[in-house]
Design a protein around this motif. Structure first.
Motif, PDB file in Angstrom:
ATOM      1  N   VAL A 177     -64.229  49.413  76.355  1.00  0.00           N
ATOM      2  CA  VAL A 177     -64.133  50.670  77.102  1.00  0.00           C
ATOM      3  C   VAL A 177     -63.042  50.466  78.151  1.00  0.00           C
ATOM      4  O   VAL A 177     -63.197  49.640  79.055  1.00  0.00           O
ATOM      5  N   ALA A 178     -61.931  51.176  78.032  1.00  0.00           N
ATOM      6  CA  ALA A 178     -60.774  50.892  78.877  1.00  0.00           C
ATOM      7  C   ALA A 178     -60.152  52.176  79.404  1.00  0.00           C
ATOM      8  O   ALA A 178     -60.213  53.230  78.756  1.00  0.00           O
ATOM      9  N   HIS A 179     -59.528  52.054  80.578  1.00  0.00           N
ATOM     10  CA  HIS A 179     -58.821  53.192  81.177  1.00  0.00           C
ATOM     11  C   HIS A 179     -57.356  52.806  81.299  1.00  0.00           C
ATOM     12  O   HIS A 179     -56.977  51.990  82.141  1.00  0.00           O
ATOM     13  N   ALA A 180     -56.526  53.387  80.425  1.00  0.00           N
ATOM     14  CA  ALA A 180     -55.116  53.015  80.374  1.00  0.00           C
ATOM     15  C   ALA A 180     -54.350  54.091  79.620  1.00  0.00           C
ATOM     16  O   ALA A 180     -54.929  54.931  78.927  1.00  0.00           O
ATOM     17  N   PHE A 181     -53.021  54.068  79.758  1.00  0.00           N
ATOM     18  CA  PHE A 181     -52.129  54.987  79.060  1.00  0.00           C
ATOM     19  C   PHE A 181     -51.488  54.201  77.926  1.00  0.00           C
ATOM     20  O   PHE A 181     -50.664  53.319  78.154  1.00  0.00           O
ATOM     21  N   VAL A 182     -51.875  54.525  76.686  1.00  0.00           N
ATOM     22  CA  VAL A 182     -51.402  53.775  75.526  1.00  0.00           C
ATOM     23  C   VAL A 182     -50.274  54.549  74.855  1.00  0.00           C
ATOM     24  O   VAL A 182     -50.342  55.771  74.691  1.00  0.00           O
ATOM     25  N   GLY A 183     -49.234  53.844  74.479  1.00  0.00           N
ATOM     26  CA  GLY A 183     -48.074  54.464  73.864  1.00  0.00           C
ATOM     27  C   GLY A 183     -48.405  55.154  72.554  1.00  0.00           C
ATOM     28  O   GLY A 183     -49.380  54.838  71.881  1.00  0.00           O
ATOM     29  N   GLY A 184     -47.564  56.142  72.201  1.00  0.00           N
ATOM     30  CA  GLY A 184     -47.752  56.889  70.965  1.00  0.00           C
ATOM     31  C   GLY A 184     -48.756  58.002  71.076  1.00  0.00           C
ATOM     32  O   GLY A 184     -49.223  58.527  70.062  1.00  0.00           O
ATOM     33  N   THR A 185     -49.102  58.393  72.311  1.00  0.00           N
ATOM     34  CA  THR A 185     -50.096  59.445  72.534  1.00  0.00           C
ATOM     35  C   THR A 185     -49.453  60.609  73.277  1.00  0.00           C
ATOM     36  O   THR A 185     -48.329  60.516  73.777  1.00  0.00           O
ATOM     37  N   GLU A 186     -50.192  61.699  73.373  1.00  0.00           N
ATOM     38  CA  GLU A 186     -49.676  62.912  73.999  1.00  0.00           C
ATOM     39  C   GLU A 186     -50.385  63.157  75.323  1.00  0.00           C
ATOM     40  O   GLU A 186     -51.601  63.324  75.361  1.00  0.00           O
ATOM     41  N   ALA A 187     -49.628  63.180  76.404  1.00  0.00           N
ATOM     42  CA  ALA A 187     -50.193  63.414  77.728  1.00  0.00           C
ATOM     43  C   ALA A 187     -50.337  64.905  77.999  1.00  0.00           C
ATOM     44  O   ALA A 187     -49.700  65.741  77.361  1.00  0.00           O
ATOM     45  N   SER A 188     -51.199  65.238  78.968  1.00  0.00           N
ATOM     46  CA  SER A 188     -51.322  66.598  79.475  1.00  0.00           C
ATOM     47  C   SER A 188     -50.582  66.673  80.809  1.00  0.00           C
ATOM     48  O   SER A 188     -50.041  65.679  81.291  1.00  0.00           O
ATOM     49  N   ASP A 189     -50.575  67.856  81.419  1.00  0.00           N
ATOM     50  CA  ASP A 189     -49.852  68.002  82.686  1.00  0.00           C
ATOM     51  C   ASP A 189     -50.764  67.832  83.896  1.00  0.00           C
ATOM     52  O   ASP A 189     -50.365  68.116  85.012  1.00  0.00           O
ATOM     53  N   SER A 190     -51.994  67.354  83.679  1.00  0.00           N
ATOM     54  CA  SER A 190     -52.926  67.226  84.809  1.00  0.00           C
ATOM     55  C   SER A 190     -53.347  65.786  85.074  1.00  0.00           C
ATOM     56  O   SER A 190     -54.206  65.541  85.906  1.00  0.00           O
ATOM     57  N   GLU A 191     -52.762  64.826  84.352  1.00  0.00           N
ATOM     58  CA  GLU A 191     -53.105  63.434  84.583  1.00  0.00           C
ATOM     59  C   GLU A 191     -52.237  62.854  85.702  1.00  0.00           C
ATOM     60  O   GLU A 191     -51.060  63.189  85.821  1.00  0.00           O
ATOM     61  N   GLN A 192     -52.817  61.977  86.477  1.00  0.00           N
ATOM     62  CA  GLN A 192     -52.098  61.376  87.594  1.00  0.00           C
ATOM     63  C   GLN A 192     -51.069  60.372  87.094  1.00  0.00           C
ATOM     64  O   GLN A 192     -51.318  59.610  86.158  1.00  0.00           O
ATOM     65  N   ASP A 193     -49.908  60.389  87.717  1.00  0.00           N
ATOM     66  CA  ASP A 193     -48.845  59.448  87.388  1.00  0.00           C
ATOM     67  C   ASP A 193     -49.282  58.040  87.784  1.00  0.00           C
ATOM     68  O   ASP A 193     -49.683  57.805  88.919  1.00  0.00           O
ATOM     69  N   ILE A 194     -49.211  57.074  86.846  1.00  0.00           N
ATOM     70  CA  ILE A 194     -49.622  55.699  87.150  1.00  0.00           C
ATOM     71  C   ILE A 194     -48.474  54.714  86.926  1.00  0.00           C
ATOM     72  O   ILE A 194     -48.701  53.519  86.732  1.00  0.00           O
ATOM     73  N   ARG A 195     -47.230  55.185  86.979  1.00  0.00           N
ATOM     74  CA  ARG A 195     -46.102  54.299  86.721  1.00  0.00           C
ATOM     75  C   ARG A 195     -46.011  53.167  87.754  1.00  0.00           C
ATOM     76  O   ARG A 195     -46.194  53.374  88.945  1.00  0.00           O
ATOM     77  N   GLY A 197     -43.089  50.022  88.236  1.00  0.00           N
ATOM     78  CA  GLY A 197     -41.843  49.548  87.660  1.00  0.00           C
ATOM     79  C   GLY A 197     -41.212  50.564  86.736  1.00  0.00           C
ATOM     80  O   GLY A 197     -40.444  50.213  85.829  1.00  0.00           O
ATOM     81  N   GLY A 198     -41.565  51.839  86.949  1.00  0.00           N
ATOM     82  CA  GLY A 198     -41.010  52.910  86.136  1.00  0.00           C
ATOM     83  C   GLY A 198     -41.688  53.095  84.787  1.00  0.00           C
ATOM     84  O   GLY A 198     -41.311  53.968  84.015  1.00  0.00           O
ATOM     85  N   VAL A 199     -42.711  52.285  84.478  1.00  0.00           N
ATOM     86  CA  VAL A 199     -43.373  52.336  83.171  1.00  0.00           C
ATOM     87  C   VAL A 199     -44.870  52.525  83.376  1.00  0.00           C
ATOM     88  O   VAL A 199     -45.464  51.895  84.256  1.00  0.00           O
ATOM     89  N   ASP A 200     -45.479  53.392  82.567  1.00  0.00           N
ATOM     90  CA  ASP A 200     -46.905  53.659  82.735  1.00  0.00           C
ATOM     91  C   ASP A 200     -47.739  53.310  81.506  1.00  0.00           C
ATOM     92  O   ASP A 200     -48.960  53.449  81.537  1.00  0.00           O
ATOM     93  N   ARG A 201     -47.121  52.835  80.427  1.00  0.00           N
ATOM     94  CA  ARG A 201     -47.841  52.707  79.160  1.00  0.00           C
ATOM     95  C   ARG A 201     -47.985  51.262  78.698  1.00  0.00           C
ATOM     96  O   ARG A 201     -47.236  50.385  79.111  1.00  0.00           O
ATOM     97  N   VAL A 202     -48.961  51.086  77.802  1.00  0.00           N
ATOM     98  CA  VAL A 202     -49.132  49.797  77.124  1.00  0.00           C
ATOM     99  C   VAL A 202     -49.054  50.050  75.626  1.00  0.00           C
ATOM    100  O   VAL A 202     -49.303  51.161  75.149  1.00  0.00           O
ATOM    101  N   ALA A 203     -48.743  49.021  74.881  1.00  0.00           N
ATOM    102  CA  ALA A 203     -48.657  49.139  73.422  1.00  0.00           C
ATOM    103  C   ALA A 203     -50.050  49.128  72.806  1.00  0.00           C
ATOM    104  O   ALA A 203     -50.960  48.456  73.300  1.00  0.00           O
ATOM    105  N   ALA A 204     -50.201  49.857  71.717  1.00  0.00           N
ATOM    106  CA  ALA A 204     -51.509  49.950  71.071  1.00  0.00           C
ATOM    107  C   ALA A 204     -51.994  48.597  70.564  1.00  0.00           C
ATOM    108  O   ALA A 204     -53.204  48.319  70.561  1.00  0.00           O
ATOM    109  N   ASP A 205     -51.052  47.730  70.147  1.00  0.00           N
ATOM    110  CA  ASP A 205     -51.495  46.460  69.563  1.00  0.00           C
ATOM    111  C   ASP A 205     -52.100  45.504  70.587  1.00  0.00           C
ATOM    112  O   ASP A 205     -52.633  44.454  70.219  1.00  0.00           O
ATOM    113  N   VAL A 206     -52.033  45.861  71.870  1.00  0.00           N
ATOM    114  CA  VAL A 206     -52.700  45.031  72.875  1.00  0.00           C
ATOM    115  C   VAL A 206     -54.209  45.005  72.640  1.00  0.00           C
ATOM    116  O   VAL A 206     -54.899  44.071  73.056  1.00  0.00           O
TER     117      VAL A 206
END
Length: 387
Positions: A177-195, A197-206
Motif C-alpha cells: 500500500v503506497a502513496h506515490a506518483f508512478v510514471g505512465g499514469t494520468e494526473a488530474s488537476d487537483s493533486e498537489q505538486d510533489i516535485r 529536483g524538478g521530478v515527481d514520478r517513480v518508475a513502475a518497475d520499482v
C-alpha cells in the motif's frame, strides 16, 4: 482473499468553497455497506485520508467513526499520503487493535501486517508518502551516505526493504500500500505538486516482486502498465471540475492462492454532478440549462457586455453554481492574462510574474532558482505539518 482498495478521501476538503463533509460521510456509509455485503477480508487505504496536516475536528471524528465501524467486520491497513501529517495520523498506532493498523513510519516499512485466510498468510506492507529531503538519510543502506534526492531513490529503497523481508517468507502472498506518483499514469488537476529536483514520478518497475500494489495520490482510477497488478483506486469524489468526467469507484481485488489478481471497479455514489455551462444570460434565464439546476456548476456568461446583477441572476436559475465568470464571445481577440487557480503550477505562476515584471521570458537559470525556492517552501510546509 478479497481486498477493497481505496484512498485519497481528503476528509475536510472543500470544492470552490462548498463543504464536502456531508458527501464524504455519505460515501463512507456506502463504503461500510459494501465491505459488509461483499464479505471484504481486508480494506487498504492508500493515503491522503485528510486534506491537510491539521484536519478539522469533524474530519477527525469522521475517520475515527468509520474505522470503528469497519473494524467490526474486517481488517483495515492505512498509510499516510502527502496531504496527511504522518505523525498525527499515526498517533496511537501502537495501541490500536489488530483490526486497524496505521503504517506511518518509514522505519517500519519492512514490517508487514500479516492477514491470514484459507490459502495462507498475506503480508501487507505500507509505504507512506516519502518526501526525499526528509527520508533520504533514514532509508540509506549506508549511514552518512544519503540516497539521491529523488522520489525514485527513496521509494526504490523502501521496496528493496520490502523484497528483502519477503525473501524470508517463502510462499507468502504480498500487498504493498503506497502513496506515490508512478510514471505512465494520468494526473488530474487537483493533486498537489510533489516535485523534488524538478521530478515527481517513480518508475513502475520499482514495485516488482509483489502480488498487488494499492496506490494512492492520483484521483482518477487507473491501472499502471499492463494488467491489474498495480492500480490507483482514485478519489471517491470529484475535487475539481477537471475530474467531472471521471467515474469514481473503489477497487475490489480478489487475490487467489497463487497471488493472481482479479479486479472489479465498483462505482461510488455521486452526491452531486459537476457540470460546465457556457451561454448568454438570456439562455440561462430561458431555462436552456435547467437540467443542471441540481448540479454543482461552473458558469461562463458569454454576453458581449457584463450583464447587470449577473451573479444573482445566474444563482436564481442555477442555485448550486460555484464559479461564475464573464467570458465574452469576442474574448479571443483580446489580450488576456492566464488565470491563476488553486491547481495552477506554482513554478509556472512565478515564471509568468517574472515575464510580466521584466518584459522577458525567464531563462533556464531563472526557472531553476524558482523551482528551488518553491521546493524549499513546500518542504518547510511539510515539516511544519509534522510538528
Amino acid at each position: 482473499m478479497r481486498i477493497l482498495h481505496t484512498g485519497d478521501w481528503h476528509l475536510g476538503r472543500t470544492l470552490l468553497g462548498a463543504d464536502l463533509l456531508e458527501h464524504q460521510a455519505a460515501f463512507l456509509d456506502w463504503l461500510v455497506g459494501q465491505v459488509r455485503e461483499r464479505a471484504i477480508d481486508l480494506v487498504v487505504i492508500a493515503g491522503d485520508v485528510y486534506d491537510r496536516a491539521i484536519p478539522p475536528v469533524d474530519a477527525v471524528r469522521m475517520l475515527s467513526h468509520v474505522l470503528e465501524r469497519l473494524a467490526e467486520t474486517t481488517t483495515v491497513v492505512l498509510t499516510p499520503g502527502n496531504h496527511d501529517s504522518a505523525a498525527r495520523l499515526g498517533f496511537g498506532a501502537g495501541v490500536m487493535g489488530s483490526r486497524v493498523r496505521i503504517l506511518a513510519e518509514p522505519a517500519g516499512i519492512a514490517t508487514p501486517v500479516t492477514v491470514p485466510d484459507d490459502d495462507g498468510p498475506v503480508a501487507v506492507y505500507g509505504i507512506p508518502y516519502l518526501h526525499p529531503d526528509l527520508t533520504r538519510y533514514a532509508l540509506a543502506a549506508v549511514p552518512d551516505e544519503p540516497l539521491a534526492r529523488s522520489h525514485q531513490a527513496v521509494v526504490g529503497a523502501a521496496m528493496d526493504r520490502v523484497r528483502a523481508d519477503l525473501a524470508g517468507r517463502p510462499g507468502t502472498r504480498s500487498v504493498v500500500v503506497a502513496h506515490a506518483f508512478v510514471g505512465g499514469t494520468e494526473a488530474s488537476d487537483s493533486e498537489q505538486d510533489i516535485r523534488v529536483g524538478g521530478v515527481d514520478r517513480v518508475a513502475a518497475d520499482v514495485f516488482d516482486g509483489v502480488d498487488y500494489v494499492a496506490l494512492g495520490h492520483l484521483h482518477g482510477p487507473q491501472r499502471v502498465g499492463a494488467g491489474d497488478r498495480i492500480r490507483y483506486a482514485g478519489s471517491p469524489l470529484a475535487f475539481s471540475f477537471g475530474e467531472r468526467n471521471q467515474q469514481k469507484s473503489v477497487t475490489v481485488v480478489d487475490l487467489d492462492a497463487a497471488g493472481g489478481v482479479t479486479v472489479e471497479l465498483v462505482p461510488a455514489p455521486v452526491p452531486r454532478r459537476l457540470v460546465d455551462v457556457r451561454g448568454s444570460i438570456d439562455d440561462i434565464e430561458s431555462g436552456t440549462f435547467r437540467s443542471a439546476a441540481d448540479a454543482w456548476v461552473r458558469v461562463a456568461v458569454t454576453d458581449p457586455v457584463h450583464p447587470e446583477r449577473m451573479y444573482a441572476r445566474v444563482k436564481d436559475h442555477l442555485p448550486h453554481a460555484l464559479a461564475i465568470t464573464h467570458e465574452p464571445v469576442d474574448r479571443g481577440t483580446r489580450a488576456t492574462a492566464r488565470a491563476v487557480s488553486a491547481t495552477s503550477d506554482p513554478v509556472e505562476v512565478a515564471a509568468d510574474f517574472v515575464a510580466f515584471a521584466t518584459g522577458a521570458e525567464p531563462t533556464d537559470d531563472d526557472r531553476a532558482i524558482l523551482t528551488e525556492a518553491y521546493e524549499a517552501a513546500a518542504l518547510a510546509l511539510q515539516r511544519e505539518g509534522d510538528r
